[in-house]
Scaffold this motif. Sequence first.
Motif, PDB file in Angstrom:
ATOM      1  N   SER A 163      -2.442  10.220  12.448  1.00  0.00           N
ATOM      2  CA  SER A 163      -3.353   8.969  12.542  1.00  0.00           C
ATOM      3  C   SER A 163      -3.223   9.313  11.120  1.00  0.00           C
ATOM      4  O   SER A 163      -4.320  10.863  10.790  1.00  0.00           O
ATOM      5  CB  SER A 163      -4.174   9.366  12.903  1.00  0.00           C
ATOM      6  OG  SER A 163      -4.702   8.129  12.445  1.00  0.00           O
ATOM      7  N   HIS A 164      -3.112   8.665  10.252  1.00  0.00           N
ATOM      8  CA  HIS A 164      -3.577   8.451   9.135  1.00  0.00           C
ATOM      9  C   HIS A 164      -4.432   8.938   8.543  1.00  0.00           C
ATOM     10  O   HIS A 164      -5.660   8.478   9.001  1.00  0.00           O
ATOM     11  CB  HIS A 164      -3.229   7.302   8.200  1.00  0.00           C
ATOM     12  CG  HIS A 164      -1.695   6.517   8.274  1.00  0.00           C
ATOM     13  ND1 HIS A 164      -0.712   6.661   7.362  1.00  0.00           N
ATOM     14  CD2 HIS A 164      -1.233   6.028   9.248  1.00  0.00           C
ATOM     15  CE1 HIS A 164       0.182   6.193   8.000  1.00  0.00           C
ATOM     16  NE2 HIS A 164      -0.023   5.947   9.195  1.00  0.00           N
ATOM     17  N   ASN A 165      -4.720   9.933   7.473  1.00  0.00           N
ATOM     18  CA  ASN A 165      -5.818  10.259   6.976  1.00  0.00           C
ATOM     19  C   ASN A 165      -5.796  10.517   5.558  1.00  0.00           C
ATOM     20  O   ASN A 165      -4.295  11.499   5.285  1.00  0.00           O
ATOM     21  CB  ASN A 165      -6.704  11.584   7.566  1.00  0.00           C
ATOM     22  CG  ASN A 165      -8.027  12.437   6.938  1.00  0.00           C
ATOM     23  OD1 ASN A 165      -8.655  11.425   6.319  1.00  0.00           O
ATOM     24  ND2 ASN A 165      -8.319  13.169   8.013  1.00  0.00           N
ATOM     25  N   PRO A 166      -6.443   9.670   4.499  1.00  0.00           N
ATOM     26  CA  PRO A 166      -7.552   8.988   4.925  1.00  0.00           C
ATOM     27  C   PRO A 166      -6.860   8.432   4.867  1.00  0.00           C
ATOM     28  O   PRO A 166      -5.412   7.233   4.743  1.00  0.00           O
ATOM     29  CB  PRO A 166      -8.188   8.759   3.201  1.00  0.00           C
ATOM     30  CG  PRO A 166      -7.069   9.982   2.212  1.00  0.00           C
ATOM     31  CD  PRO A 166      -6.587  10.632   3.266  1.00  0.00           C
ATOM     32  N   ILE A 167      -7.546   6.570   5.474  1.00  0.00           N
ATOM     33  CA  ILE A 167      -7.328   5.701   6.437  1.00  0.00           C
ATOM     34  C   ILE A 167      -6.638   4.406   5.554  1.00  0.00           C
ATOM     35  O   ILE A 167      -6.507   4.541   3.812  1.00  0.00           O
ATOM     36  CB  ILE A 167      -8.597   5.097   6.645  1.00  0.00           C
ATOM     37  CG1 ILE A 167      -9.518   4.279   6.109  1.00  0.00           C
ATOM     38  CG2 ILE A 167      -9.022   5.831   7.567  1.00  0.00           C
ATOM     39  CD1 ILE A 167     -10.859   3.960   6.118  1.00  0.00           C
ATOM     40  N   VAL A 168      -5.627   3.505   6.261  1.00  0.00           N
ATOM     41  CA  VAL A 168      -4.794   3.258   5.221  1.00  0.00           C
ATOM     42  C   VAL A 168      -5.805   1.798   5.170  1.00  0.00           C
ATOM     43  O   VAL A 168      -6.299   1.327   6.036  1.00  0.00           O
ATOM     44  CB  VAL A 168      -3.271   2.958   5.872  1.00  0.00           C
ATOM     45  CG1 VAL A 168      -3.064   1.916   5.506  1.00  0.00           C
ATOM     46  CG2 VAL A 168      -3.078   4.136   5.875  1.00  0.00           C
ATOM     47  N   LEU A 169      -6.061   0.761   4.057  1.00  0.00           N
ATOM     48  CA  LEU A 169      -7.133   0.026   3.627  1.00  0.00           C
ATOM     49  C   LEU A 169      -5.733  -1.692   4.282  1.00  0.00           C
ATOM     50  O   LEU A 169      -4.658  -1.423   3.464  1.00  0.00           O
ATOM     51  CB  LEU A 169      -8.092  -0.218   2.379  1.00  0.00           C
ATOM     52  CG  LEU A 169      -8.300   1.198   2.652  1.00  0.00           C
ATOM     53  CD1 LEU A 169      -9.242   1.009   1.082  1.00  0.00           C
ATOM     54  CD2 LEU A 169      -9.486   1.245   2.955  1.00  0.00           C
ATOM     55  N   ILE A 170      -6.474  -1.964   4.311  1.00  0.00           N
ATOM     56  CA  ILE A 170      -6.327  -3.720   4.420  1.00  0.00           C
ATOM     57  C   ILE A 170      -7.039  -4.912   3.191  1.00  0.00           C
ATOM     58  O   ILE A 170      -8.445  -4.651   3.759  1.00  0.00           O
ATOM     59  CB  ILE A 170      -5.838  -4.299   6.269  1.00  0.00           C
ATOM     60  CG1 ILE A 170      -4.712  -3.879   6.441  1.00  0.00           C
ATOM     61  CG2 ILE A 170      -5.634  -5.467   5.939  1.00  0.00           C
ATOM     62  CD1 ILE A 170      -3.992  -3.463   6.622  1.00  0.00           C
TER      63      ILE A 170
ATOM     64  N   PHE B  97       0.648  -1.216  -0.437  1.00  0.00           N
ATOM     65  CA  PHE B  97      -0.056  -0.083  -0.062  1.00  0.00           C
ATOM     66  C   PHE B  97       1.207   1.049  -0.079  1.00  0.00           C
ATOM     67  O   PHE B  97       2.087   1.891   0.936  1.00  0.00           O
ATOM     68  CB  PHE B  97      -1.474   0.446   1.358  1.00  0.00           C
ATOM     69  CG  PHE B  97      -1.618   0.953   1.217  1.00  0.00           C
ATOM     70  CD1 PHE B  97      -2.632   1.314   1.067  1.00  0.00           C
ATOM     71  CD2 PHE B  97      -1.373   2.440   2.027  1.00  0.00           C
ATOM     72  CE1 PHE B  97      -3.759   2.466   1.568  1.00  0.00           C
ATOM     73  CE2 PHE B  97      -2.231   3.246   2.576  1.00  0.00           C
ATOM     74  CZ  PHE B  97      -3.723   3.332   1.306  1.00  0.00           C
ATOM     75  N   PRO B  98       0.721   2.022  -0.784  1.00  0.00           N
ATOM     76  CA  PRO B  98      -0.179   2.206  -2.002  1.00  0.00           C
ATOM     77  C   PRO B  98       0.637   1.411  -3.137  1.00  0.00           C
ATOM     78  O   PRO B  98       1.176   2.964  -3.880  1.00  0.00           O
ATOM     79  CB  PRO B  98      -0.812   3.356  -1.775  1.00  0.00           C
ATOM     80  CG  PRO B  98       0.273   4.563  -1.848  1.00  0.00           C
ATOM     81  CD  PRO B  98       0.947   3.427  -0.684  1.00  0.00           C
ATOM     82  N   GLY B  99       0.081   0.175  -3.099  1.00  0.00           N
ATOM     83  CA  GLY B  99       0.244  -0.239  -4.840  1.00  0.00           C
ATOM     84  C   GLY B  99       2.368  -0.098  -4.716  1.00  0.00           C
ATOM     85  O   GLY B  99       2.930  -0.778  -3.923  1.00  0.00           O
ATOM     86  N   LEU B 100       2.632   0.148  -5.957  1.00  0.00           N
ATOM     87  CA  LEU B 100       3.831   0.416  -5.648  1.00  0.00           C
ATOM     88  C   LEU B 100       5.051   1.297  -5.524  1.00  0.00           C
ATOM     89  O   LEU B 100       6.308   2.197  -5.716  1.00  0.00           O
ATOM     90  CB  LEU B 100       4.147  -0.413  -7.564  1.00  0.00           C
ATOM     91  CG  LEU B 100       4.211  -1.509  -8.376  1.00  0.00           C
ATOM     92  CD1 LEU B 100       4.360  -1.755  -9.683  1.00  0.00           C
ATOM     93  CD2 LEU B 100       4.591  -2.952  -6.230  1.00  0.00           C
ATOM     94  N   GLY B 101       3.504   2.275  -5.056  1.00  0.00           N
ATOM     95  CA  GLY B 101       4.753   3.716  -5.175  1.00  0.00           C
ATOM     96  C   GLY B 101       4.530   4.013  -3.537  1.00  0.00           C
ATOM     97  O   GLY B 101       4.769   3.543  -2.921  1.00  0.00           O
ATOM     98  N   TRP B 102       4.120   5.564  -2.912  1.00  0.00           N
ATOM     99  CA  TRP B 102       3.946   6.530  -1.663  1.00  0.00           C
ATOM    100  C   TRP B 102       2.991   6.731  -0.908  1.00  0.00           C
ATOM    101  O   TRP B 102       2.403   7.624  -2.056  1.00  0.00           O
ATOM    102  CB  TRP B 102       5.096   6.701  -1.201  1.00  0.00           C
ATOM    103  CG  TRP B 102       6.546   6.515  -1.319  1.00  0.00           C
ATOM    104  CD1 TRP B 102       7.303   5.782  -2.513  1.00  0.00           C
ATOM    105  CD2 TRP B 102       7.345   5.258  -0.385  1.00  0.00           C
ATOM    106  NE1 TRP B 102       8.675   4.878  -2.159  1.00  0.00           N
ATOM    107  CE2 TRP B 102       8.256   4.356  -0.669  1.00  0.00           C
ATOM    108  CE3 TRP B 102       7.303   5.449   1.142  1.00  0.00           C
ATOM    109  CZ2 TRP B 102       9.219   4.135  -0.011  1.00  0.00           C
ATOM    110  CZ3 TRP B 102       8.616   4.789   2.335  1.00  0.00           C
ATOM    111  CH2 TRP B 102       8.936   3.955   1.568  1.00  0.00           C
ATOM    112  N   ARG B 103       2.422   7.204  -0.016  1.00  0.00           N
ATOM    113  CA  ARG B 103       1.711   7.910  -0.206  1.00  0.00           C
ATOM    114  C   ARG B 103       2.742   9.178   1.057  1.00  0.00           C
ATOM    115  O   ARG B 103       2.651   9.117   1.678  1.00  0.00           O
ATOM    116  CB  ARG B 103      -0.183   7.221   0.973  1.00  0.00           C
ATOM    117  CG  ARG B 103      -0.266   8.572   1.188  1.00  0.00           C
ATOM    118  CD  ARG B 103      -1.360   7.937   2.401  1.00  0.00           C
ATOM    119  NE  ARG B 103      -2.305   7.443   1.363  1.00  0.00           N
ATOM    120  CZ  ARG B 103      -3.658   6.946   1.844  1.00  0.00           C
ATOM    121  NH1 ARG B 103      -3.993   7.311   3.622  1.00  0.00           N
ATOM    122  NH2 ARG B 103      -5.235   6.383   1.535  1.00  0.00           N
TER     123      ARG B 103
END
Length: 410
Positions: A315-322, A295-301
């Motif tokens: 705190s992560h916003n938007p949320i980090v999905l599993i 996450f997120p894919g092959l890149g970075w947030r």
Amino acid sequence: MRKVWIVILMMGVFALQAQEHISVLESNPLLQTKQKQMLKMRMASAVALPFLDDFSYNSYFPDNLLWEDSAVFINRSYPINPVTIGVATFDGLDANGMAYDISASTQAQRADSLTSRAIDLSVVDSAYLLFYYQAEGLGDNPQTEDSLVLEFLTGVDTAGLPVWKHIWSIPGQTTQEFQRMEFNIVGANYLHAGFRFRFRNYATLSGNYDHWHIDYVKVDEYSSGQIPDLNDVAFVYDNPPLLKRYREMPWTHFVNYESVEMVDSIDALIRNNEAGLSVDYRYNIFENNLLIDAFPGLGWRNYNIQDYSTIGNFSHNPIVLIDDSKFISTQADTAIFKMQHIIKTTPTDNKNNDTLKHYQKFNSHFAYDDGVAEFAYGINVQGAKMAYQFHLNKADSLRIIQIYFAPMQN
């Protein structure tokens, strides 16, 4: 849904009415494996500047290349809002995790110590010591007669024994935010190739009492007329749980129930300690050393994270999905997944606290706890019973129950 109830007989003192109680532990079983887990001590030359330990390594014991003796407990579970992940905790237990004196009174006595190895200060005109401390945290609060102490080594006496000078101390208190302490190091007594310092605490010696936590200990050259900011972005706590109900569960009870058992998002808190605002984040998940999800894919947030003094922990916003559908394995009965959280910051940022690693194990057991006990639980009545409930996703057999019975005084 099937359920298993485990009923445990708790033997205690007689009372007219059963009462639950939480007690301070009188031992730390994690430190009782010290001789097995500690790396072989290596005698090294004096430590060069900068001397830095943020206790972010995944060990219960301090780095023996920086510290020459210690009875402290390196952990991630006792502090509240640490400066970076991991602290050194002082208490009333010895280096093997046992009470110094199980019969001791509540009067404060000398307990743990954390002593640095020799640090080479011969090449600088002045230096500084920086550290953060917190009383209690999620542990036991030290009383006013307890204390945390800092000392510098000044030499040896006529018998060849070390002479320590009292530099600073603070009496016990209830928990608060980590406090920053700074000390200039000057003079011929200290600016040489064998400078040493140590922390000590005074505590009740009959158990895991009177906690102090220290974080981010640094010794470096004092220049430009001020002690610099930390300039460090770090994770704060260990990997958040991936399962809704348990820390670990059987693989055979997880398969086909992934969406029921696994969380749908995760929040690995981040703290900015006077560093740059731009921070990149990603996570990787491996099974058998193969990358199965990221996450997120092959890149970075990318995040814009303000300083802790402004926003607190981020705190992560938007949320980090599993994505629970990614947790698959060719193994029939067991599986292990490695989850890796990473933050990418400026090159001058301390990199020791920029990565979290967690192994999510699916074997043959259910476990609610994380394996680190902070307190003991009991019921103070003879013949009392307690029940532990586990939800089963399929029919199964109960073969073994593992319980840690903490040593306690009558």
